[in-house]
Write a protein that holds these residues in place. Sequence first.
Motif, PDB file in Angstrom:
ATOM      1  N   ASP A 241       0.815  -1.220   0.000  1.00 13.04           N
ATOM      2  CA  ASP A 241       0.000   0.000   0.000  1.00 13.04           C
ATOM      3  C   ASP A 241       0.849   1.271   0.000  1.00 13.04           C
ATOM      4  OD1 ASP A 241      -2.357  -1.386   0.004  1.00 13.04           O
ATOM      5  OD2 ASP A 241      -2.570  -1.373   2.196  1.00 13.04           O
ATOM      6  N   TYR A 242       2.181   1.116   0.101  1.00 14.58           N
ATOM      7  CA  TYR A 242       3.055   2.290   0.204  1.00 14.58           C
ATOM      8  C   TYR A 242       4.008   2.321  -1.002  1.00 14.58           C
ATOM      9  CZ  TYR A 242       1.278   2.775   4.922  1.00 14.58           C
ATOM     10  OH  TYR A 242       0.437   2.949   5.992  1.00 14.58           O
ATOM     11  N   PRO A 243       4.504   3.509  -1.347  1.00 10.17           N
ATOM     12  CA  PRO A 243       5.392   3.615  -2.516  1.00 10.17           C
ATOM     13  C   PRO A 243       6.825   3.192  -2.187  1.00 10.17           C
ATOM     14  CG  PRO A 243       5.058   5.781  -1.556  1.00 10.17           C
ATOM     15  CD  PRO A 243       4.211   4.827  -0.741  1.00 10.17           C
ATOM     16  N   VAL A 244       6.954   1.997  -1.604  1.00 10.64           N
ATOM     17  CA  VAL A 244       8.275   1.458  -1.284  1.00 10.64           C
ATOM     18  C   VAL A 244       9.034   1.212  -2.592  1.00 10.64           C
ATOM     19  CG1 VAL A 244       9.450  -0.588  -0.357  1.00 10.64           C
ATOM     20  CG2 VAL A 244       7.494   0.412   0.872  1.00 10.64           C
ATOM     21  N   LYS A 245      10.282   1.674  -2.673  1.00 16.40           N
ATOM     22  CA  LYS A 245      11.041   1.557  -3.926  1.00 16.40           C
ATOM     23  C   LYS A 245      11.835   0.261  -4.012  1.00 16.40           C
ATOM     24  CE  LYS A 245      10.489   5.407  -6.344  1.00 16.40           C
ATOM     25  NZ  LYS A 245      10.083   5.416  -7.752  1.00 16.40           N
ATOM     26  N   LEU A 246      12.263  -0.234  -2.842  1.00 17.08           N
ATOM     27  CA  LEU A 246      13.097  -1.440  -2.812  1.00 17.08           C
ATOM     28  C   LEU A 246      12.583  -2.355  -1.719  1.00 17.08           C
ATOM     29  CD1 LEU A 246      15.934  -2.628  -3.953  1.00 17.08           C
ATOM     30  CD2 LEU A 246      16.785  -1.934  -1.712  1.00 17.08           C
ATOM     31  N   LEU A 247      12.290  -3.585  -2.081  1.00 16.16           N
ATOM     32  CA  LEU A 247      11.852  -4.575  -1.107  1.00 16.16           C
ATOM     33  C   LEU A 247      12.996  -5.570  -0.936  1.00 16.16           C
ATOM     34  CD1 LEU A 247       9.277  -5.447   0.505  1.00 16.16           C
ATOM     35  CD2 LEU A 247       8.845  -7.053  -1.370  1.00 16.16           C
ATOM     36  N   ALA A 248      13.521  -5.675   0.281  1.00 10.24           N
ATOM     37  CA  ALA A 248      14.689  -6.523   0.505  1.00 10.24           C
ATOM     38  C   ALA A 248      14.316  -7.732   1.349  1.00 10.24           C
ATOM     39  CB  ALA A 248      15.791  -5.731   1.199  1.00 10.24           C
ATOM     40  N   SER A 249      14.979  -8.848   1.063  1.00  8.67           N
ATOM     41  CA  SER A 249      14.780 -10.081   1.819  1.00  8.67           C
ATOM     42  C   SER A 249      16.103 -10.474   2.471  1.00  8.67           C
ATOM     43  CB  SER A 249      14.309 -11.194   0.888  1.00  8.67           C
ATOM     44  OG  SER A 249      14.364 -12.442   1.555  1.00  8.67           O
ATOM     45  N   ALA A 250      16.094 -10.502   3.809  1.00  2.00           N
ATOM     46  CA  ALA A 250      17.356 -10.734   4.522  1.00  2.00           C
ATOM     47  C   ALA A 250      17.741 -12.198   4.584  1.00  2.00           C
ATOM     48  CB  ALA A 250      17.266 -10.160   5.937  1.00  2.00           C
ATOM     49  N   LEU A 251      16.775 -13.097   4.434  1.00  2.00           N
ATOM     50  CA  LEU A 251      17.087 -14.525   4.563  1.00  2.00           C
ATOM     51  C   LEU A 251      16.410 -15.302   3.447  1.00  2.00           C
ATOM     52  CD1 LEU A 251      16.824 -15.980   8.177  1.00  2.00           C
ATOM     53  CD2 LEU A 251      18.834 -15.852   6.728  1.00  2.00           C
ATOM     54  N   GLY A 252      17.172 -15.856   2.568  1.00  2.00           N
ATOM     55  CA  GLY A 252      16.584 -16.697   1.536  1.00  2.00           C
ATOM     56  C   GLY A 252      15.885 -15.892   0.456  1.00  2.00           C
ATOM     57  N   PRO A 253      15.697 -16.506  -0.719  1.00  2.88           N
ATOM     58  CA  PRO A 253      15.021 -15.795  -1.810  1.00  2.88           C
ATOM     59  C   PRO A 253      13.534 -15.653  -1.502  1.00  2.88           C
ATOM     60  CG  PRO A 253      15.581 -18.058  -2.461  1.00  2.88           C
ATOM     61  CD  PRO A 253      16.072 -17.889  -1.059  1.00  2.88           C
ATOM     62  N   PRO A 254      12.944 -14.522  -1.868  1.00  3.58           N
ATOM     63  CA  PRO A 254      11.505 -14.349  -1.653  1.00  3.58           C
ATOM     64  C   PRO A 254      10.720 -15.265  -2.592  1.00  3.58           C
ATOM     65  CG  PRO A 254      12.424 -12.476  -2.841  1.00  3.58           C
ATOM     66  CD  PRO A 254      13.569 -13.368  -2.495  1.00  3.58           C
ATOM     67  N   PRO A 255       9.515 -15.692  -2.179  1.00  4.91           N
ATOM     68  CA  PRO A 255       8.677 -16.537  -3.042  1.00  4.91           C
ATOM     69  C   PRO A 255       8.351 -15.826  -4.354  1.00  4.91           C
ATOM     70  CG  PRO A 255       7.807 -16.440  -0.795  1.00  4.91           C
ATOM     71  CD  PRO A 255       8.896 -15.422  -0.884  1.00  4.91           C
TER      72      PRO A 255
ATOM     73  N   ALA B  42      17.388 -17.006  -9.611  1.00  4.43           N
ATOM     74  CA  ALA B  42      16.346 -17.906 -10.117  1.00  4.43           C
ATOM     75  C   ALA B  42      14.965 -17.467  -9.628  1.00  4.43           C
ATOM     76  CB  ALA B  42      16.636 -19.338  -9.686  1.00  4.43           C
ATOM     77  N   ALA B  43      14.918 -16.830  -8.459  1.00  5.08           N
ATOM     78  CA  ALA B  43      13.638 -16.369  -7.914  1.00  5.08           C
ATOM     79  C   ALA B  43      13.181 -15.069  -8.570  1.00  5.08           C
ATOM     80  CB  ALA B  43      13.743 -16.190  -6.397  1.00  5.08           C
ATOM     81  N   GLY B  44      14.015 -14.497  -9.436  1.00  2.00           N
ATOM     82  CA  GLY B  44      13.585 -13.320 -10.184  1.00  2.00           C
ATOM     83  C   GLY B  44      13.912 -11.984  -9.542  1.00  2.00           C
ATOM     84  N   ILE B  45      14.809 -11.982  -8.541  1.00  4.27           N
ATOM     85  CA  ILE B  45      15.117 -10.712  -7.862  1.00  4.27           C
ATOM     86  C   ILE B  45      15.940  -9.806  -8.778  1.00  4.27           C
ATOM     87  CG2 ILE B  45      14.964 -11.702  -5.554  1.00  4.27           C
ATOM     88  CD1 ILE B  45      18.338 -10.909  -6.523  1.00  4.27           C
ATOM     89  N   ASP B  46      16.072  -8.533  -8.350  1.00  2.00           N
ATOM     90  CA  ASP B  46      16.700  -7.507  -9.193  1.00  2.00           C
ATOM     91  C   ASP B  46      18.071  -7.066  -8.705  1.00  2.00           C
ATOM     92  OD1 ASP B  46      14.134  -7.013 -10.745  1.00  2.00           O
ATOM     93  OD2 ASP B  46      13.490  -6.557  -8.701  1.00  2.00           O
ATOM     94  N   VAL B  47      18.330  -7.217  -7.417  1.00  2.00           N
ATOM     95  CA  VAL B  47      19.565  -6.714  -6.807  1.00  2.00           C
ATOM     96  C   VAL B  47      20.068  -7.747  -5.808  1.00  2.00           C
ATOM     97  CG1 VAL B  47      20.610  -4.862  -5.429  1.00  2.00           C
ATOM     98  CG2 VAL B  47      18.675  -4.337  -6.947  1.00  2.00           C
ATOM     99  N   VAL B  48      21.377  -8.063  -5.857  1.00  2.00           N
ATOM    100  CA  VAL B  48      21.964  -8.981  -4.882  1.00  2.00           C
ATOM    101  C   VAL B  48      22.824  -8.184  -3.903  1.00  2.00           C
ATOM    102  CG1 VAL B  48      23.579 -10.894  -4.554  1.00  2.00           C
ATOM    103  CG2 VAL B  48      21.950 -10.946  -6.460  1.00  2.00           C
ATOM    104  N   VAL B  49      22.598  -8.393  -2.612  1.00  2.00           N
ATOM    105  CA  VAL B  49      23.429  -7.766  -1.595  1.00  2.00           C
ATOM    106  C   VAL B  49      24.479  -8.789  -1.159  1.00  2.00           C
ATOM    107  CG1 VAL B  49      23.475  -6.607   0.645  1.00  2.00           C
ATOM    108  CG2 VAL B  49      21.452  -6.398  -0.827  1.00  2.00           C
ATOM    109  N   ALA B  50      25.759  -8.488  -1.437  1.00  3.37           N
ATOM    110  CA  ALA B  50      26.855  -9.398  -1.075  1.00  3.37           C
ATOM    111  C   ALA B  50      27.197  -9.165   0.391  1.00  3.37           C
ATOM    112  CB  ALA B  50      28.074  -9.127  -1.958  1.00  3.37           C
ATOM    113  N   GLN B  51      26.733 -10.059   1.238  1.00  6.05           N
ATOM    114  CA  GLN B  51      26.856  -9.910   2.695  1.00  6.05           C
ATOM    115  C   GLN B  51      28.116 -10.640   3.141  1.00  6.05           C
ATOM    116  OE1 GLN B  51      25.146  -8.289   4.988  1.00  6.05           O
ATOM    117  NE2 GLN B  51      24.772  -9.518   6.799  1.00  6.05           N
ATOM    118  N   GLY B  52      29.187  -9.893   3.364  1.00  5.34           N
ATOM    119  CA  GLY B  52      30.480 -10.475   3.722  1.00  5.34           C
ATOM    120  C   GLY B  52      30.543 -10.951   5.162  1.00  5.34           C
ATOM    121  N   TYR B  53      31.533 -11.774   5.416  1.00  6.58           N
ATOM    122  CA  TYR B  53      31.795 -12.355   6.741  1.00  6.58           C
ATOM    123  C   TYR B  53      31.814 -11.319   7.857  1.00  6.58           C
ATOM    124  CZ  TYR B  53      35.008 -14.192  10.359  1.00  6.58           C
ATOM    125  OH  TYR B  53      35.612 -14.542  11.526  1.00  6.58           O
TER     126      TYR B  53
END
Lengths: 373, 373
Positions: free
Chosen positions: B134-148, B177-188
């Motif tokens: 319902d909001y004009p969110v520009k980026l939806l991020a998923s912190a764990l695993g690919p979103p459905p 494969a899940a169709g996302i647009d941006v990958v966040v490389a989360q380092g050690y």
Amino acid sequence: MQTELSQQLGIEHAVFGFTPFPAVAAAISRAGGLGVLGAVRYSTPDDLARDLDWMQAHTDGTPYGLDVVMPAKKVEGVTEADVEAMIPAGHRRFVAETLARYGVPELPDGEASGWRITGWMEEVARSQLDVAFDYPVKLLASALGPPPADVVRRAHDHGMLVAALAGSARHAAHHVAAGIDVVVAQGYEAGGHTGEIATMVLTPELVRAVAPLPVLAAGGIGSGEQIAAGLALGAQGVWLGSIWLTTEEAELNSPALTAKLLAAGSGDTVRSRALTGKPARQLRTAWTDAWDDPAGPGTLPMPLQGLLVAEAVSRVQRYEAEPLLGTPVGQIVGRMTSRRSVQAVFDDLTTGFERALDRLERIAGRAATGTDT
Amino acid sequence: MQTELSQQLGIEHAVFGFTPFPAVAAAISRAGGLGVLGAVRYSTPDDLARDLDWMQAHTDGTPYGLDVVMPAKKVEGVTEADVEAMIPAGHRRFVAETLARYGVPELPDGEASGWRITGWMEEVARSQLDVAFDYPVKLLASALGPPPADVVRRAHDHGMLVAALAGSARHAAHHVAAGIDVVVAQGYEAGGHTGEIATMVLTPELVRAVAPLPVLAAGGIGSGEQIAAGLALGAQGVWLGSIWLTTEEAELNSPALTAKLLAAGSGDTVRSRALTGKPARQLRTAWTDAWDDPAGPGTLPMPLQGLLVAEAVSRVQRYEAEPLLGTPVGQIVGRMTSRRSVQAVFDDLTTGFERALDRLERIAGRAATGTDT
């Protein structure tokens, strides 16, 4: 790629290449970097002198360095035999059983263990230094602990700079107190002995902590973009070790190990005490798994572990016992996918650095070509 | 600091700031970055809607994002009570004993546990998504695993880009494969859930693996020089979480925790399963030590560990039980030494980036001022 330090050393690019192979070290120096020869594998001063003579003849007058392991903690009057006697029988049994499980044969009669831990002992290190001071070595590096004060003095008297590897600001402070000239920030992702703080965090932390002394970034660096990153973090140069292991000039003398390195991904290393008793990043193998298994006897402290496993490591290497075969190497092993000459690798590093900088300038709006992908 | 991705999102600087605090997220967006609000702490959709209303009113029309935890593994018909029943009694006893050892009181009658793990459950995540759309969110991020897949489709239908955190090339491939647009490389070295590959190695590896999709560098980034490093590695932006925790706008509501963060060094974090059952970098405390102690019962898998410790974490926070008090945070915690406004932190980031680039240009001989120290 010029910094104050590279100018002081008289090298064209602020790229420092650590390697146990004289042919690699010489090629790095000829390419415009500073080849730093690791001395830990030399068991006699004459062996080292022979290879330094070779370096003199093959570096075309370009500068080179030497890396000697100088543990500062001196234990008076303790011999290698005394240390051997401290190894529990159960640990020796575990070594024998592990080798037997993988069918690793004994060394042939009369063939000595080639993999030596003796270079870690102060007496050996000092005899190596006596040799080194006869050569125009430009940089003397210490991979473990700060070098003793008298060694730093002698190096300075011979016009050498002294570098030491540090995994934390506390280590670096000890080095500075010992009078060294260059700190190598050895990040978590590096091959060999390493701490838990990643290069991205460790480098700027040490740059601030030891200023105005110069810092080299080490760990995770095997491409021109990674060099740009290391220098962006405030380093006056970068220190690369792993990337040379699969060059044509490297004398691993093991097609199986070379193949393993070329096939390994960035996730195929582990920080393990299996080789020396201190955490060192290396290929993960059945050997590191056995020592890191909570069900096993666990590792012994340095230098016991190194003495304990020296002959076993030689046997694994000699017979190329694939599941156990490993080597110290950093997480950049994932980028080592083909055998190339040192010169080809070096050219990639310098052109990759320029390309990364081109891109940064576009991102910052400093180039005419607009934004970047 | 402009990349193709920052232009696509309509932000001035390719700096992405993750935070659980709306006031911080809004300030990051107003400063020219993209504030990304973490939704995991919201236990009801109304709570989230209230804070998104607030974001709308305080971002001056600048873009912002939302981070929702969307575990892809769906277990049909399993309730929170079913999961609670799977927790062994011995583990519950260990929690009670550990709290008792440090004299942590019970919560007052009628006061609910504030620290919730329920945001990790798919049902809760989906009710949050219904609000988000319902909001004009520009980026939806998923912190764990690919979103459905259906979530990705709905996000795209609403004109949102979808980002997902990855600690390895294998993770990233699942995301792609899940169709996302941006990958966040989360380092050690990053705070929160993280793998073992450092940012310096992971970022360029993922840039190559997912091209032409853009990658953000995350982990070890809390200064302008670290931003320059992350962008040098091929990232199209940087993702910062820890640095905001000690800003004036952050609502940690715990002077003791803020003091701990300001005092901590880069070596004072640990990658532990103590909080959620998956390895997450956080302050090392008596709490993480207790769970990581081989003599203890060890942690349970996600989501059991999070449910097991939820009330305990609330009690530790409420009473500020100093030895146990912690939070997810990355190794850059060593650089967080004073409370400043988000705008002041952001200004340091952008000016530090320009300064790092000035220095790189001098090293490369592209500036008139010669070499650099």
